[in-house]
Design a protein around this motif. Structure first.
Motif, PDB file in Angstrom:
ATOM      1  N   GLY A 161       0.780  -1.227   0.000  1.00 41.19           N
ATOM      2  CA  GLY A 161       0.000   0.000   0.000  1.00 41.19           C
ATOM      3  C   GLY A 161       0.809   1.272   0.000  1.00 41.19           C
ATOM      4  O   GLY A 161       0.341   2.307  -0.481  1.00 41.19           O
ATOM      5  N   ASN A 162       2.035   1.231   0.545  1.00 39.28           N
ATOM      6  CA  ASN A 162       2.854   2.443   0.574  1.00 39.28           C
ATOM      7  C   ASN A 162       3.762   2.567  -0.645  1.00 39.28           C
ATOM      8  O   ASN A 162       4.642   3.429  -0.669  1.00 39.28           O
ATOM      9  CB  ASN A 162       3.663   2.527   1.869  1.00 39.28           C
ATOM     10  N   GLU A 163       3.537   1.740  -1.653  1.00 43.11           N
ATOM     11  CA  GLU A 163       4.248   1.870  -2.932  1.00 43.11           C
ATOM     12  C   GLU A 163       3.261   2.447  -3.935  1.00 43.11           C
ATOM     13  O   GLU A 163       2.831   1.793  -4.883  1.00 43.11           O
ATOM     14  CB  GLU A 163       4.814   0.516  -3.339  1.00 43.11           C
ATOM     15  N   ALA A 164       2.912   3.691  -3.675  1.00 40.98           N
ATOM     16  CA  ALA A 164       1.689   4.266  -4.244  1.00 40.98           C
ATOM     17  C   ALA A 164       1.816   4.750  -5.674  1.00 40.98           C
ATOM     18  O   ALA A 164       0.800   5.012  -6.328  1.00 40.98           O
ATOM     19  CB  ALA A 164       1.228   5.430  -3.355  1.00 40.98           C
ATOM     20  N   SER A 165       3.027   4.882  -6.215  1.00 39.08           N
ATOM     21  CA  SER A 165       3.148   5.399  -7.578  1.00 39.08           C
ATOM     22  C   SER A 165       2.479   4.476  -8.587  1.00 39.08           C
ATOM     23  O   SER A 165       1.973   4.924  -9.615  1.00 39.08           O
ATOM     24  CB  SER A 165       4.623   5.604  -7.939  1.00 39.08           C
ATOM     25  N   GLY A 166       2.448   3.176  -8.287  1.00 38.57           N
ATOM     26  CA  GLY A 166       1.775   2.245  -9.178  1.00 38.57           C
ATOM     27  C   GLY A 166       0.285   2.523  -9.272  1.00 38.57           C
ATOM     28  O   GLY A 166      -0.300   2.471 -10.361  1.00 38.57           O
ATOM     29  N   GLY A 167      -0.349   2.822  -8.139  1.00 40.89           N
ATOM     30  CA  GLY A 167      -1.777   3.124  -8.165  1.00 40.89           C
ATOM     31  C   GLY A 167      -2.086   4.346  -9.007  1.00 40.89           C
ATOM     32  O   GLY A 167      -3.081   4.373  -9.746  1.00 40.89           O
ATOM     33  N   GLU A 168      -1.245   5.373  -8.920  1.00 40.26           N
ATOM     34  CA  GLU A 168      -1.448   6.569  -9.746  1.00 40.26           C
ATOM     35  C   GLU A 168      -1.203   6.254 -11.215  1.00 40.26           C
ATOM     36  O   GLU A 168      -1.914   6.756 -12.093  1.00 40.26           O
ATOM     37  CB  GLU A 168      -0.512   7.697  -9.283  1.00 40.26           C
ATOM     38  N   ALA A 169      -0.212   5.401 -11.491  1.00 39.88           N
ATOM     39  CA  ALA A 169       0.064   5.009 -12.878  1.00 39.88           C
ATOM     40  C   ALA A 169      -1.113   4.256 -13.473  1.00 39.88           C
ATOM     41  O   ALA A 169      -1.381   4.350 -14.678  1.00 39.88           O
ATOM     42  CB  ALA A 169       1.333   4.159 -12.939  1.00 39.88           C
ATOM     43  N   SER A 170      -1.828   3.500 -12.632  1.00 42.18           N
ATOM     44  CA  SER A 170      -2.989   2.764 -13.146  1.00 42.18           C
ATOM     45  C   SER A 170      -4.065   3.717 -13.649  1.00 42.18           C
ATOM     46  O   SER A 170      -4.768   3.422 -14.627  1.00 42.18           O
ATOM     47  CB  SER A 170      -3.556   1.845 -12.061  1.00 42.18           C
ATOM     48  N   ILE A 171      -4.213   4.869 -12.987  1.00 45.37           N
ATOM     49  CA  ILE A 171      -5.200   5.864 -13.417  1.00 45.37           C
ATOM     50  C   ILE A 171      -4.831   6.391 -14.800  1.00 45.37           C
ATOM     51  O   ILE A 171      -5.682   6.495 -15.696  1.00 45.37           O
ATOM     52  CB  ILE A 171      -5.271   7.023 -12.405  1.00 45.37           C
ATOM     53  N   LEU A 172      -3.555   6.702 -14.978  1.00 42.82           N
ATOM     54  CA  LEU A 172      -3.097   7.232 -16.264  1.00 42.82           C
ATOM     55  C   LEU A 172      -3.178   6.169 -17.357  1.00 42.82           C
ATOM     56  O   LEU A 172      -3.547   6.467 -18.504  1.00 42.82           O
ATOM     57  CB  LEU A 172      -1.666   7.747 -16.128  1.00 42.82           C
ATOM     58  N   THR A 173      -2.833   4.928 -17.017  1.00 43.86           N
ATOM     59  CA  THR A 173      -2.913   3.843 -17.998  1.00 43.86           C
ATOM     60  C   THR A 173      -4.358   3.651 -18.442  1.00 43.86           C
ATOM     61  O   THR A 173      -4.642   3.422 -19.623  1.00 43.86           O
ATOM     62  CB  THR A 173      -2.364   2.538 -17.404  1.00 43.86           C
ATOM     63  N   ALA A 174      -5.276   3.733 -17.497  1.00 40.52           N
ATOM     64  CA  ALA A 174      -6.698   3.586 -17.817  1.00 40.52           C
ATOM     65  C   ALA A 174      -7.160   4.705 -18.746  1.00 40.52           C
ATOM     66  O   ALA A 174      -7.896   4.467 -19.725  1.00 40.52           O
ATOM     67  CB  ALA A 174      -7.515   3.582 -16.537  1.00 40.52           C
ATOM     68  N   TYR A 175      -6.742   5.926 -18.451  1.00 40.62           N
ATOM     69  CA  TYR A 175      -7.094   7.061 -19.308  1.00 40.62           C
ATOM     70  C   TYR A 175      -6.537   6.869 -20.715  1.00 40.62           C
ATOM     71  O   TYR A 175      -7.236   7.099 -21.713  1.00 40.62           O
ATOM     72  CB  TYR A 175      -6.569   8.345 -18.682  1.00 40.62           C
ATOM     73  N   TYR A 176      -5.306   6.412 -20.789  1.00 37.06           N
ATOM     74  CA  TYR A 176      -4.662   6.168 -22.083  1.00 37.06           C
ATOM     75  C   TYR A 176      -5.452   5.159 -22.910  1.00 37.06           C
ATOM     76  O   TYR A 176      -5.728   5.378 -24.095  1.00 37.06           O
ATOM     77  CB  TYR A 176      -3.233   5.671 -21.821  1.00 37.06           C
ATOM     78  N   LEU A 177      -5.867   4.054 -22.288  1.00 34.40           N
ATOM     79  CA  LEU A 177      -6.583   3.017 -23.025  1.00 34.40           C
ATOM     80  C   LEU A 177      -8.007   3.436 -23.357  1.00 34.40           C
ATOM     81  O   LEU A 177      -8.554   3.037 -24.394  1.00 34.40           O
ATOM     82  CB  LEU A 177      -6.599   1.724 -22.197  1.00 34.40           C
ATOM     83  N   ALA A 178      -8.608   4.247 -22.493  1.00 40.84           N
ATOM     84  CA  ALA A 178     -10.001   4.640 -22.700  1.00 40.84           C
ATOM     85  C   ALA A 178     -10.157   5.802 -23.668  1.00 40.84           C
ATOM     86  O   ALA A 178     -11.190   5.909 -24.350  1.00 40.84           O
ATOM     87  CB  ALA A 178     -10.632   5.009 -21.359  1.00 40.84           C
ATOM     88  N   ALA A 179      -9.155   6.674 -23.758  1.00 40.10           N
ATOM     89  CA  ALA A 179      -9.360   7.937 -24.463  1.00 40.10           C
ATOM     90  C   ALA A 179      -8.368   8.220 -25.580  1.00 40.10           C
ATOM     91  O   ALA A 179      -8.634   9.093 -26.417  1.00 40.10           O
ATOM     92  CB  ALA A 179      -9.318   9.091 -23.460  1.00 40.10           C
ATOM     93  N   CYS A 180      -7.224   7.542 -25.621  1.00 41.63           N
ATOM     94  CA  CYS A 180      -6.239   7.861 -26.654  1.00 41.63           C
ATOM     95  C   CYS A 180      -6.776   7.471 -28.037  1.00 41.63           C
ATOM     96  O   CYS A 180      -7.304   6.359 -28.212  1.00 41.63           O
ATOM     97  CB  CYS A 180      -4.929   7.133 -26.378  1.00 41.63           C
ATOM     98  N   GLU A 181      -6.647   8.376 -28.998  1.00 39.14           N
ATOM     99  CA  GLU A 181      -7.193   8.142 -30.333  1.00 39.14           C
ATOM    100  C   GLU A 181      -6.134   7.731 -31.339  1.00 39.14           C
ATOM    101  O   GLU A 181      -6.416   7.634 -32.542  1.00 39.14           O
ATOM    102  CB  GLU A 181      -7.929   9.397 -30.812  1.00 39.14           C
ATOM    103  N   ASP A 182      -4.929   7.471 -30.896  1.00 39.96           N
ATOM    104  CA  ASP A 182      -3.888   7.001 -31.801  1.00 39.96           C
ATOM    105  C   ASP A 182      -4.291   5.672 -32.418  1.00 39.96           C
ATOM    106  O   ASP A 182      -4.916   4.810 -31.757  1.00 39.96           O
ATOM    107  CB  ASP A 182      -2.567   6.824 -31.052  1.00 39.96           C
ATOM    108  N   PHE A 183      -3.912   5.478 -33.664  1.00 37.34           N
ATOM    109  CA  PHE A 183      -4.243   4.235 -34.370  1.00 37.34           C
ATOM    110  C   PHE A 183      -3.658   3.023 -33.641  1.00 37.34           C
ATOM    111  O   PHE A 183      -4.296   1.961 -33.561  1.00 37.34           O
ATOM    112  CB  PHE A 183      -3.689   4.303 -35.803  1.00 37.34           C
ATOM    113  N   GLU A 184      -2.469   3.176 -33.062  1.00 36.02           N
ATOM    114  CA  GLU A 184      -1.818   2.066 -32.358  1.00 36.02           C
ATOM    115  C   GLU A 184      -2.676   1.573 -31.196  1.00 36.02           C
ATOM    116  O   GLU A 184      -2.811   0.362 -30.963  1.00 36.02           O
ATOM    117  CB  GLU A 184      -0.454   2.516 -31.841  1.00 36.02           C
TER     118      GLU A 184
END
Length: 859
Positions: free
Chosen positions: A133-156
């Motif tokens: 639980g105190n290795e919290a940067s991963g939890g924040e990265a999950s938010i950004l990864t989710a945004y990337y997969l949900a909203a990025c419009e790149d063809f890749e």
């Protein structure tokens, strides 16, 4: 020129801030403007604040509503009732067809099914974050990864979602994360303080690393003790992901680690293809991602895949591949390090780019990963068919509770198990029908069966990141044997439904009831009687007597519940026993006489009254949060008995006379005269002090208990000095530490601490170098290590010599009380039911130990 309103200025500032953050995390990427960024949703830039778990959940829920690429789902709840998420990301078409994709994917792990066409199948990936639980940067990265997969419009990204189903478990340990997040947010300076000495960077005990019961969940994939792990395993085996990530943090002065890890610490049961091909091929993606942003990293030097219970190693033994990422931690928002100022945002970005790199690598190698998974389970069958061992039989005829515990773990890993339907003898042991079980090696989970039952003692390395032994039949203390030939008489394959308690019928008695001590749930039943004021006695001698279930022999520690001595009616007692039998599974015997055909009668003075123990445990800075949590967990879950946990700095205010038992786990305790005197006086007045490991050394060194500590190293100044190269110093000294191995010992099962054990041989788990000498009293060494004790795992030859014939459990009487000293931890990771019974006995019967001084026995 018109004056711009302050609210508009704030909006413009916020927009510029959000754009700047997207440039930092996603340079050059185009996103759907109709989907809020994490910054816009949360109200602050990722990395500038730690996100509370409820807000994180809310953002994932929002994404599932705002994007047709996201399916929000949960797998269960934690002890503190936080939802466990496993959110799916894929193309809209895949998400609509998710159940069919899952069923098709499962054909890969079934060697009997038709081989599917992997060219049309999506690869399945699971990104896991924040198990500590105190290795919290991963939890924040999950938010950004989710945004990337949900909203990025790149063809890749759009192509990726067509060829992959990606699950994100944003926080594996929500309870621990919120404990840490509240701490760092509460102490965050404005401006932030980077000094490592600041309170923000030094959280209090217990740390956020651990779950509600202060366990390390990263060790629990294999043991499956906790509800978080069981929920995760249930999901895992519904999908069998091809790729799993495990995002961690390490010391602030470290950079970033990605696999491959140490070659000498690879699991020999895992096909080399995983380490030599898959690991190396993915490493190129990680390397490129980190090079692009200029982050320092290293590989191959540390960490291991030997233990199959990490988030990064469990997938390796399930036909997938797991990846460990370790990021230097800011342990707050900004902290000075030897590499300069380390920011939380920087740590988050390193995890983010590696998550995206993993996804890229998984899609690029989609068909290879799918084919490998099928081959993995096919080769499991072919390898099992060549094995000299055809299976394992395991089970106790006297302890169904421990049987159920092991079976539950086996089934959690989808291991095939079959109950015996007639008596079976193997290696001099007799196994009874429906009380023992057969685990064949020829099954898809062959490699998990090997992991659980085999007992290796030789290894390629002598330095271990964690344990080197994890044999579960030894941990549960169950009789077991290898089967190398012949047929085994078995019934139908076991299911979870078959593990439910089978209520025992209780026959009403007007005289007394007996409860044998062998069942692990005996203490749970005992406490339920004591807490409601029922009178219970424990027998210190064996006997044989006629019961409602026929004439039967009863051993040391048998409980007697007399009918006439109770304050409540015989009908109330009968109803209570039926209720206890239903909820614990224990078997009460009814007797209508106190006369035994052999041994002591029920009215003998060898039956002593059992009192309800009131237990105190000092905790806090200097004590092991893991071992304290294990005591707490075991009492909550296996006894149903509360324990008072008191911080060390509050112990001076506690009236010890309010407590019967004190438990001191491994740790550092005060040595001032006032504290020592207080504890000594309490023991002399009749208290039972139970100590583990270094706490056992503490009571000896401070003369609270009699005993001697066995030194690990010989003190011989005349010995020839050996010269060793400097670079080998760490490995040479580290190899002497016992990181986790299993040893055999002899138990005096006539001692109250040994009540309920039918055999004298016992397996002990040791992960420290606390060594105790055998007592000078011939009666007070309850457990003694065998002369050749190593059963499973690695131990340095010099250390093994010192462990041999040392004491595993000592008793030292003082006044009217006793000090009970374990050289080991009997409750290790909530799994060692084979030894935690010793601990329960110490709680309830420690005050029953009264040995005469040698040479002064009555004649």
């Amino acid at each position: 020129m018109k004056k711009i309103s302050s609210s508009l200025l704030l909006l413009l500032f916020s927009l510029s801030s959000l754009l700047a953050q997207n440039d930092y995390f996603f340079p050059g990427k185009k996103f759907n403007p109709n989907i809020l960024t994490p910054d816009a949703f949360l109200g602050y830039s990722i990395g500038s604040q730690h996100t509370r778990y409820d807000r994180l959940v809310s953002y994932f829920e929002y994404l599932s509503q705002a994007s047709d690429r996201v399916k929000f789902q949960t797998t269960g709840r934690t002890y503190e009732y936080r939802s466990q998420l496993m959110v799916a990301f894929s193309s809209p078409e895949n998400l609509k067809n998710l159940e069919n994709i899952r069923k098709q994917h499962l054909t890969l792990v079934d060697p009997t099914s038709k081989v599917p066409d992997v060219k049309t199948m999506p690869v399945v990936m699971q990104l896991g974050y924040n198990v500590h639980g105190n290795e919290a940067s991963g939890g924040e990265a999950s938010i950004l990864t989710a945004y990337y997969l949900a909203a990025c419009e790149d063809f890749e990204v759009q192509t990726t979602l067509k060829e992959a189903v990606i699950f994100i478990e944003p926080v594996i340990n929500p309870d621990g994360r919120d404990r840490f997040v509240n701490w760092v947010n509460m102490h965050k300076g404005m401006p932030p303080v980077s000094d490592p000495n600041d309170r923000e960077h030094n959280e209090v005990w217990p740390s956020g690393r651990v779950n509600h019961y202060w366990f390390d969940l990263n060790r629990d994939w294999f043991l499956a003790v906790h509800r978080e792990s069981r929920n995760r395993l249930n999901f895992y085996h519904q999908w069998y992901p091809n790729v799993v990530t495990d995002h961690h943090e390490m010391g602030t002065n470290s950079t970033h680690f990605f696999e491959p890890s140490k070659q000498s610490a690879e699991n020999p049961l895992v096909p080399s293809y995983v380490y030599r091909n898959l690991n190396d091929s993915f490493a190129k993606y990680f390397e490129e991602a980190m090079n692009q942003i200029g982050s320092l990293y290293y590989t191959k030097e540390s960490f291991d895949n030997l233990y199959p219970g990490y988030g990064s190693s469990y997938p390796d033994i399930q036909g997938g591949i797991g990846f460990l990422f370790e990021q230097g931690s800011s342990r707050g928002h900004v902290q000075d390090s030897q590499h300069g100022v380390l920011t939380f945002a920087f740590a988050v970005r390193n995890h983010l780019v590696n998550a995206i790199a993993t996804i890229k690598g998984g899609v690029a190698q989609r068909e290879d990963l799918l084919r490998f998974q099928r081959e993995f389970f096919e080769t499991a069958i072919s390898s099992a068919n060549k094995s000299a061992v055809k299976g394992y039989v395991v089970g106790s005829e006297t302890d169904p509770a421990r049987n159920r515990a092991l079976l539950n773990t086996l089934l959690s890993h989808r291991i095939e198990v079959y109950p015996l339907n007639s008596e079976f003898k193997q290696n001099g042991k007799t196994f009874k029908p429906d009380q023992a079980y057969y685990v064949p090696v020829t099954q898809p989970q062959y490699r998990m069966v090997q992991s659980i039952f085999e007992k290796p003692v030789t290894f390629a390395d002598s330095i271990f990141y964690d344990a080197s032994a994890w044999n579960l039949p030894l941990a549960y203390g169950l009789p077991h044997a290898e089967v190398k030939s012949g047929s085994v008489p078995v019934g139908n394959k076991l299911t979870f439904d078959a593990l439910a308690f089978q209520p025992k019928s209780v026959t009403q008695s007007r005289y007394a009831y007996l409860l044998a001590a062998e069942d692990f749930n005996t203490h749970k039943a005992l406490y339920q009687l004591l807490v409601e004021g029922y009178f219970v006695k424990v027998g210190q001698k064996p006997f044989r007597i006629t019961t409602d279930q026929g004439e039967r022999s009863f051993g040391y520690g048998t409980l007697i519940i007399p009918v006439q001595a109770q304050k409540k009616s015989s009908d109330a007692l009968f109803a209570k026993l039926k209720d206890i039998s239903t909820n614990t599974g224990v078997n009460f015997y009814s007797v209508n006489t106190g006369y035994s055909s052999e041994g002591v009668d029920l009215g003998s003075n060898n039956f002593g009254t059992v009192k309800t123990p009131k237990v105190l445990m000092p905790i806090g800075s200097g004590t092991s949060q893991y071992e304290a949590g294990e005591v707490w967990y075991m009492l909550d879950n296996y006894v149903g008995m509360p324990i008072t946990k008191v911080d060390m700095d509050q112990m001076g205010r506690v009236n010890l006379s309010d407590y019967d038992v004190m438990v001191m786990v491994n740790g550092q305790y005060p040595t001032d005269a006032k504290f020592l005197g207080k504890v000594t006086t309490w023991v002399e007045a009749g208290g039972t002090l139970i100590t583990f490991k270094s706490a056992s050394e503490w009571v000896i060194k401070n003369q609270i208990a009699k005993g001697k500590i066995r030194e690990l190293k010989e003190k011989d100044s005349t010995a020839t000095k050996v010269r060793i190269d400097y670079e080998k110093a760490s490995d040479n000294e580290g190899s002497r530490y016992t990181g986790g191995a299993i040893f055999s010992a002899d138990l005096d099962n006539t001692n109250p601490l040994g009540f309920g054990y039918t055999e004298r041989t016992i397996a002990l788990y040791r992960n420290s170098n606390t060594l105790l000498e055998v007592s000078e009293s011939p009666y007070n060494t309850v457990i003694k290590y065998d002369a050749n004790p190593l059963l499973n795992g690695y131990v340095h030859p010099g250390t093994l010599k010192k462990i041999s014939s040392s004491a595993g459990l000592l008793v030292s009487s003082r006044g009217r009380g006793n000090v009970i000293m374990f050289s080991d931890n009997p409750n290790f990771r909530g799994t060692w039911l084979g030894t935690s019974k010793l601990f329960f006995n110490a709680l309830f019967y420690g005050n029953k130990i009264a040995t005469p001084a040698p040479g002064n026995q009555e004649k």
